[in-house]
Design a protein around this motif. Sequence first.
Motif, PDB file in Angstrom:
ATOM      1  N   ARG A 193     -10.720   7.270   2.526  1.00  0.00           N
ATOM      2  CA  ARG A 193     -10.469   6.035   3.275  1.00  0.00           C
ATOM      3  C   ARG A 193      -9.127   5.424   2.929  1.00  0.00           C
ATOM      4  O   ARG A 193      -8.454   4.853   3.788  1.00  0.00           O
ATOM      5  CB  ARG A 193     -11.583   5.036   2.976  1.00  0.00           C
ATOM      6  N   PHE A 194      -8.717   5.517   1.663  1.00  0.00           N
ATOM      7  CA  PHE A 194      -7.472   4.878   1.243  1.00  0.00           C
ATOM      8  C   PHE A 194      -6.257   5.609   1.818  1.00  0.00           C
ATOM      9  O   PHE A 194      -5.306   4.974   2.289  1.00  0.00           O
ATOM     10  CB  PHE A 194      -7.407   4.854  -0.282  1.00  0.00           C
ATOM     11  N   LEU A 195      -6.277   6.951   1.777  1.00  0.00           N
ATOM     12  CA  LEU A 195      -5.138   7.724   2.278  1.00  0.00           C
ATOM     13  C   LEU A 195      -5.287   8.109   3.748  1.00  0.00           C
ATOM     14  O   LEU A 195      -4.387   8.760   4.293  1.00  0.00           O
ATOM     15  CB  LEU A 195      -4.965   8.990   1.444  1.00  0.00           C
ATOM     16  N   PRO A 239       0.830  -1.210   0.000  1.00  0.00           N
ATOM     17  CA  PRO A 239       0.000   0.000   0.000  1.00  0.00           C
ATOM     18  C   PRO A 239       0.863   1.257   0.000  1.00  0.00           C
ATOM     19  O   PRO A 239       1.980   1.274   0.521  1.00  0.00           O
ATOM     20  CB  PRO A 239      -0.826  -0.137   1.281  1.00  0.00           C
ATOM     21  N   LEU A 240       0.323   2.317  -0.603  1.00  0.00           N
ATOM     22  CA  LEU A 240       1.028   3.584  -0.593  1.00  0.00           C
ATOM     23  C   LEU A 240       1.025   4.172   0.813  1.00  0.00           C
ATOM     24  O   LEU A 240       0.227   3.800   1.665  1.00  0.00           O
ATOM     25  CB  LEU A 240       0.363   4.555  -1.560  1.00  0.00           C
ATOM     26  N   GLU A 241       1.936   5.104   1.028  1.00  0.00           N
ATOM     27  CA  GLU A 241       1.979   5.770   2.316  1.00  0.00           C
ATOM     28  C   GLU A 241       0.721   6.606   2.498  1.00  0.00           C
ATOM     29  O   GLU A 241       0.188   7.161   1.549  1.00  0.00           O
ATOM     30  CB  GLU A 241       3.221   6.653   2.402  1.00  0.00           C
ATOM     31  N   THR A 242       0.253   6.679   3.722  1.00  0.00           N
ATOM     32  CA  THR A 242      -0.939   7.462   3.998  1.00  0.00           C
ATOM     33  C   THR A 242      -0.618   8.948   3.881  1.00  0.00           C
ATOM     34  O   THR A 242       0.540   9.353   3.721  1.00  0.00           O
ATOM     35  CB  THR A 242      -1.475   7.142   5.390  1.00  0.00           C
ATOM     36  N   TYR A 243      -1.657   9.744   3.951  1.00  0.00           N
ATOM     37  CA  TYR A 243      -1.489  11.185   3.741  1.00  0.00           C
ATOM     38  C   TYR A 243      -0.589  11.800   4.804  1.00  0.00           C
ATOM     39  O   TYR A 243       0.319  12.582   4.499  1.00  0.00           O
ATOM     40  CB  TYR A 243      -2.868  11.839   3.744  1.00  0.00           C
ATOM     41  N   HIS A 293       3.929  16.056  -2.144  1.00  0.00           N
ATOM     42  CA  HIS A 293       3.668  14.804  -2.853  1.00  0.00           C
ATOM     43  C   HIS A 293       2.431  14.100  -2.303  1.00  0.00           C
ATOM     44  O   HIS A 293       1.722  13.403  -3.038  1.00  0.00           O
ATOM     45  CB  HIS A 293       4.893  13.888  -2.760  1.00  0.00           C
ATOM     46  N   ALA A 294       2.156  14.262  -1.002  1.00  0.00           N
ATOM     47  CA  ALA A 294       0.932  13.686  -0.445  1.00  0.00           C
ATOM     48  C   ALA A 294      -0.303  14.364  -1.042  1.00  0.00           C
ATOM     49  O   ALA A 294      -1.286  13.702  -1.389  1.00  0.00           O
ATOM     50  CB  ALA A 294       0.945  13.831   1.077  1.00  0.00           C
TER      51      ALA A 294
END
Length: 581
Positions: A169-171, A137-141, A149-150
């Motif tokens: 929800r994803f970030l 998974p990508l890094e969260t916000y 970049h966030a």
Amino acid sequence: MESLVDFAQLQLHFVDQVQWRYEVIRPLVLFDDRTATQRAVETHPHPETVRKLTRRFRHQGPLGLFPDHTELSSPHRGQQVSDKVVEELARLKARYDGFQFRELARLIHDKCNERIDDKTIKKLWQQSPEPVQGELPLETYHSHPQRYHARLQVIKLYYQGWNKLSISRFLQVSRPTVDLWMRRCEAEHLAGLADKSHTPQATPRKVWFPLMVEVYHLQKRHPDAGRFRIWSLLARDAISGRTVGRVMALNKQVYDDIPHVARHRRKKPSQPHPYKAAYPHQYWFIDGRQMDCALDGVTWWSRIVLDGYSRTMRAGAVAPVEASWVTLMVLYPACLRYGVPAHLISDSGGAFTSHDVTAVLQRLHIAPNPLLSTQGESYKNLLETHFTIQRRLYDYQCSLTPPPAEFEQAHQACMTTYNTTAHEGLLKDGFHPPIPLQVLGEAKGRRYTPEELSRRFSRALFPRTTNQDGCVTLPSYHFYVEAGLPKTRGLLGVYGEQWRAVLDHVVLAEYRCRYDWREHHVTDMRDGVFYPTRFASPQGALIPLTPHESLIVSRPKPIGRLEQRSMPGQQLWLFELVQTA
């Protein structure tokens, strides 16, 4: 009485009206042991209803028990789902499993360019197995090391088709934050994603009323002076020349007594285009440009013929060189299909002013108009601007097609797209719709028969059929044309001092020769050149022919009868090999 009790108990288990109708007529159809009136007494419908259902069952079978308005349709299979759609769904499921099905349909359309119903997406999503090892998974916000970049990741997901709820929800970021950066990006583009200081952005005022009055008096004394001259007269380093210019503009709006000095500039009246066509086929424009892409390190040329009235591209071709034969190869199919124009506009390049091209134009009674680009006459050739359209539309597409055949197809697709889409010049001229092919319609120029047109384009034409090796035989020569075209009939033509083999308006081979127009004989063939075309054989030759090498077999002169009788035992040469480089 038993039948009445049995039917009353059985009726409690019916879930459909069709079941009840079948049970009413079942004794009449299977056993035929009673009449319709007796069965009506047992089941309580009207006797005529029992008779009607019995007749319909005997004629139509079980379909007769359904209502008349019921339509039965057999299920049909929909469009096959491609593998890349299944792979994209698996990739998305590995990243995040909270998508909505309509959102997934939008993501699939943006990524794979395929429209799929959300119900189909639901079936595929439920049938796809759970990923054993998904993507990391990508890094969260909030855990991203760089805030820019966030925020950029929020914008990227949104433009890929994700909705705001999935992004949140994803970030793991709130919905108001997502809305904030979307508004900032729409207002300021990517610059709005950068951090901004909370300090006041307004700069301290540098211009006060006394300074504005001082500038006002200078403007009254020197009304024709510019902002730099007024700034130099003020002699104040604290303000810039641009600030003085803004003060001068404001003073002109406030004060009415500032003299206005008109600048006497002689504006040239707008003139119409020198080659503005009043009817179709009055002016044709021809030009060539080097493409922005290369094949095998060689930059190819694009040659196009354009009608000045309808802006229609009549014909075009691509070639690795800029030569007169390419000009004739483009001009011939245009004249064959649309007729001959009155004038031909070109630049003063050698490909358009050569003796071969000039001779053909004279035989067709076309007035050539070569332009001198060194004197600023390039604007008179409309193709100078149309080549910009070609470069923007299809140079990138042509760079993705390395084989010559696909390169030529991409070039033809560019002309087709241009001729069938709207043109801004036609819109300004008042044509509706402004589409070149529709503006042209069925208009034709001066027409020639195909035979007459071929004679005017060449000094001599010889139709010949190649042998199994792609070679052609003339009365005195046997030479190579194209191994990929065995037993194929083409045209051999003499164009000045060039001997060319042509098929479907494509030059296959070219030789230098001498042509006796009185005897109609070709002599001294040499220096063969072979061009890459779509007709090339997929299998390479054992002895490859380079563009500067060729093998020509010529028949020697016959020996007299007396010499043959004096040397009966000598073996004569059947052919004479002439190898040129």
